[in-house]
Design an enzyme around this catalytic site. Structure first.
Site, PDB file in Angstrom:
ATOM      1  N   THR A 157       0.850  -1.199   0.000  1.00 19.29           N
ATOM      2  CA  THR A 157       0.000   0.000   0.000  1.00 19.29           C
ATOM      3  C   THR A 157       0.877   1.237   0.000  1.00 19.29           C
ATOM      4  OG1 THR A 157      -1.720   1.249   1.171  1.00 19.29           O
ATOM      5  CG2 THR A 157      -0.196   0.020   2.542  1.00 19.29           C
ATOM      6  N   ASN A 189      -0.528   3.960   1.263  1.00 24.09           N
ATOM      7  CA  ASN A 189      -1.220   4.745   2.282  1.00 24.09           C
ATOM      8  C   ASN A 189      -0.522   4.517   3.629  1.00 24.09           C
ATOM      9  OD1 ASN A 189      -3.004   5.410   4.400  1.00 24.09           O
ATOM     10  ND2 ASN A 189      -4.764   5.280   3.025  1.00 24.09           N
ATOM     11  N   GLU A 207      -3.182   0.358 -10.821  1.00 23.19           N
ATOM     12  CA  GLU A 207      -4.484   0.858 -11.243  1.00 23.19           C
ATOM     13  C   GLU A 207      -5.579  -0.024 -10.658  1.00 23.19           C
ATOM     14  OE1 GLU A 207      -6.435   2.300 -15.313  1.00 23.19           O
ATOM     15  OE2 GLU A 207      -4.425   1.408 -15.498  1.00 23.19           O
ATOM     16  N   ASP A 260      -7.664  -3.399   0.382  1.00 26.46           N
ATOM     17  CA  ASP A 260      -8.569  -2.500  -0.319  1.00 26.46           C
ATOM     18  C   ASP A 260      -9.749  -2.271   0.602  1.00 26.46           C
ATOM     19  OD1 ASP A 260      -8.768  -0.972  -2.812  1.00 26.46           O
ATOM     20  OD2 ASP A 260     -10.717  -1.944  -2.956  1.00 26.46           O
ATOM     21  N   TYR A 282     -12.059   8.694   6.341  1.00 24.57           N
ATOM     22  CA  TYR A 282     -13.429   9.009   6.748  1.00 24.57           C
ATOM     23  C   TYR A 282     -13.653   8.861   8.264  1.00 24.57           C
ATOM     24  CZ  TYR A 282     -14.514   8.786   1.733  1.00 24.57           C
ATOM     25  OH  TYR A 282     -14.544   9.007   0.380  1.00 24.57           O
ATOM     26  N   LYS A 328      -9.790   1.321  18.166  1.00 23.99           N
ATOM     27  CA  LYS A 328     -10.158   1.223  16.741  1.00 23.99           C
ATOM     28  C   LYS A 328      -9.850  -0.179  16.211  1.00 23.99           C
ATOM     29  CE  LYS A 328      -9.707   2.913  12.069  1.00 23.99           C
ATOM     30  NZ  LYS A 328      -9.079   3.755  11.067  1.00 23.99           N
ATOM     31  N   HIS A 335     -12.948  -2.621  10.647  1.00 21.45           N
ATOM     32  CA  HIS A 335     -12.985  -3.501   9.481  1.00 21.45           C
ATOM     33  C   HIS A 335     -11.608  -4.112   9.219  1.00 21.45           C
ATOM     34  CE1 HIS A 335     -11.833   0.539   8.675  1.00 21.45           C
ATOM     35  NE2 HIS A 335     -11.700   0.428   7.369  1.00 21.45           N
TER      36      HIS A 335
HETATM   37  P1  ITT Z   1      -3.638   1.922  -1.427  1.00 24.14           P
HETATM   38  O1  ITT Z   1      -4.555   1.644  -2.587  1.00 24.14           O
HETATM   39  O2  ITT Z   1      -2.242   2.268  -1.846  1.00 24.14           O
HETATM   40  O3  ITT Z   1      -3.673   0.840  -0.399  1.00 24.14           O
HETATM   41  P2  ITT Z   1      -5.569   3.982  -0.804  1.00 24.14           P
HETATM   42  O4  ITT Z   1      -5.646   5.006   0.278  1.00 24.14           O
HETATM   43  O5  ITT Z   1      -5.787   4.447  -2.207  1.00 24.14           O
HETATM   44  O6  ITT Z   1      -4.155   3.247  -0.664  1.00 24.14           O
HETATM   45  P3  ITT Z   1      -7.955   2.330  -1.049  1.00 24.14           P
HETATM   46  O7  ITT Z   1      -7.964   2.406  -2.516  1.00 24.14           O
HETATM   47  O8  ITT Z   1      -8.223   1.013  -0.399  1.00 24.14           O
HETATM   48  O9  ITT Z   1      -6.557   2.814  -0.431  1.00 24.14           O
HETATM   49  O10 ITT Z   1      -8.987   3.407  -0.499  1.00 24.14           O
HETATM   50  C1  ITT Z   1      -9.425   3.365   0.827  1.00 24.14           C
HETATM   51  C2  ITT Z   1     -10.355   4.536   1.071  1.00 24.14           C
HETATM   52  O11 ITT Z   1     -11.178   4.257   2.205  1.00 24.14           O
HETATM   53  C3  ITT Z   1      -9.614   5.825   1.377  1.00 24.14           C
HETATM   54  O12 ITT Z   1     -10.401   6.942   1.024  1.00 24.14           O
HETATM   55  C4  ITT Z   1      -9.474   5.734   2.886  1.00 24.14           C
HETATM   56  O13 ITT Z   1      -9.319   7.001   3.478  1.00 24.14           O
HETATM   57  C5  ITT Z   1     -10.788   5.084   3.285  1.00 24.14           C
HETATM   58  N1  ITT Z   1     -10.583   4.232   4.460  1.00 24.14           N
HETATM   59  C6  ITT Z   1     -10.187   2.922   4.466  1.00 24.14           C
HETATM   60  N2  ITT Z   1     -10.005   2.482   5.705  1.00 24.14           N
HETATM   61  C7  ITT Z   1     -10.305   3.510   6.505  1.00 24.14           C
HETATM   62  C8  ITT Z   1     -10.283   3.685   7.896  1.00 24.14           C
HETATM   63  O14 ITT Z   1      -9.870   2.712   8.710  1.00 24.14           O
HETATM   64  N3  ITT Z   1     -10.642   4.861   8.384  1.00 24.14           N
HETATM   65  C9  ITT Z   1     -11.030   5.855   7.582  1.00 24.14           C
HETATM   66  N4  ITT Z   1     -11.045   5.805   6.251  1.00 24.14           N
HETATM   67  C10 ITT Z   1     -10.689   4.633   5.709  1.00 24.14           C
END
Ligand code: ITT
Length: 263
Positions: A72, A74, A105, A134, A222, A241, A246
């Site tokens: 990831t 993120n 992608e 994801d 979020y 948390k 999830h």
């Molecule tokens: P990678 O694809 O590189 O893993 P990304 O941030 O693009 O990073 P996703 O495509 O899975 O990851 O998008 C996840 C979205 O859902 C993103 O907007 C996150 O902020 C949100 N999200 C996922 N888990 C969350 C959490 O625990 N708390 C708040 N928001 C979350």
């Protein structure tokens, strides 16, 4: 302590024992060459700091049987996954730590498809166990949106150019104006590719409500809008948390499955 919590703790402990035993058993040395990616060196030993520092230059990193690469970009996800996995004996390596820059992608229409796409793309470069995540938020009154588009929600075009957490939250609040049914779910699918590249997915769901304003300054994405009871997930401690999230649920699924592989 409730029975459910005891069972979850038992599964986590069994997972940790499994990883420890696996580490003890492994002693061979394997070197995997990649055409244009980093080289994973399996040694069965703990990596030294000096090897870690050389990852980017050497295009190599050390892999023990406990190593898992987190696919990831993120950093909040890396932080959450690391704090859940390391106490269980996993040796977590982020893409940054191994010097691998990769953008995948997300062309799938489900969390499972996208998690597998991300895990596979990284596995192809490192050939060692990989975890991808994801995730997103699914709002009942919006027909499950933004769902797999959560990260791209406030952006332009299919890539969601320009989307940010802050803009996503503002867009969601605007979409929920005047809406009384605020039920929503955070969904996370963890894709785990094992050392042989065999894929396994684990889904975790956290039920809550969309708040009327942003609350709290912890977590990411979020979290300030996602209410569980009378607090947003941005108001919870990391431990609180992880216990209800999830991502926590998906990771517990993975760990329980790993524990079941012992037999
Ligand atoms: P990678 O694809 O590189 O893993 P990304 O941030 O693009 O990073 P996703 O495509 O899975 O990851 O998008 C996840 C979205 O859902 C993103 O907007 C996150 O902020 C949100 N999200 C996922 N888990 C969350 C959490 O625990 N708390 C708040 N928001 C979350």
């Amino acid at each position: 302590m409730k029975l459910k919590s005891l069972l979850a703790l038992g599964a986590l402990a069994a997972g940790a024992v499994y990883l420890y035993k696996k580490h003890q058993e492994e002693s061979r040395v394997v070197t995997l060459q990649q055409e244009d990616g980093p080289t994973a060196v399996h040694t069965g030993q703990e990596p030294s700091n000096s090897v870690e520092q050389d990852f980017a230059e050497e295009e190599a990193f050390e892999v023990s049987p406990k190593t898992v690469v987190i696919a990831t970009n993120n950093k909040s996800k890396v932080e959450e996954l690391r704090r859940m996995l390391e106490p269980l004996g996993f040796q977590v390596r982020s893409l940054k730590e191994i010097g691998l820059s990769i953008e995948v992608e997300e062309t799938g229409s489900t969390f499972e498809e996208n998690a597998l796409l991300k895990a596979q793309a990284v596995y192809d470069r490192v050939k060692c166990p990989v975890i991808a995540d994801d995730s997103g938020i699914c709002v009942d009154a919006l027909g499950g949106a933004p769902g797999v588009y959560s990260a791209r929600y406030s952006g332009e075009g299919p890539d969601g150019e320009g989307a940010t957490d802050e803009k996503n939250n503002q867009k969601l609040l605007a979409a929920m104006e005047g809406v009384t049914d605020r039920s929503a779910q955070f969904v996370c699918v963890i894709a785990y590719l094992d050392a042989d590249g065999q894929p396994h997915t684990f889904r975790g769901v956290c039920h809550g409500q969309i708040g009327f304003e942003e609350r709290g300054d912890r977590g990411f994405g979020y979290d300030p809008l996602f209410m569980v009871g009378d607090r947003s997930t941005a108001e919870l401690s990391p431990e609180e948390k992880d216990a209800i999230s999830h991502r926590g649920a998906a990771i517990r699924g993975l760990v329980a499955w790993l524990a079941a592989q012992q037999d």
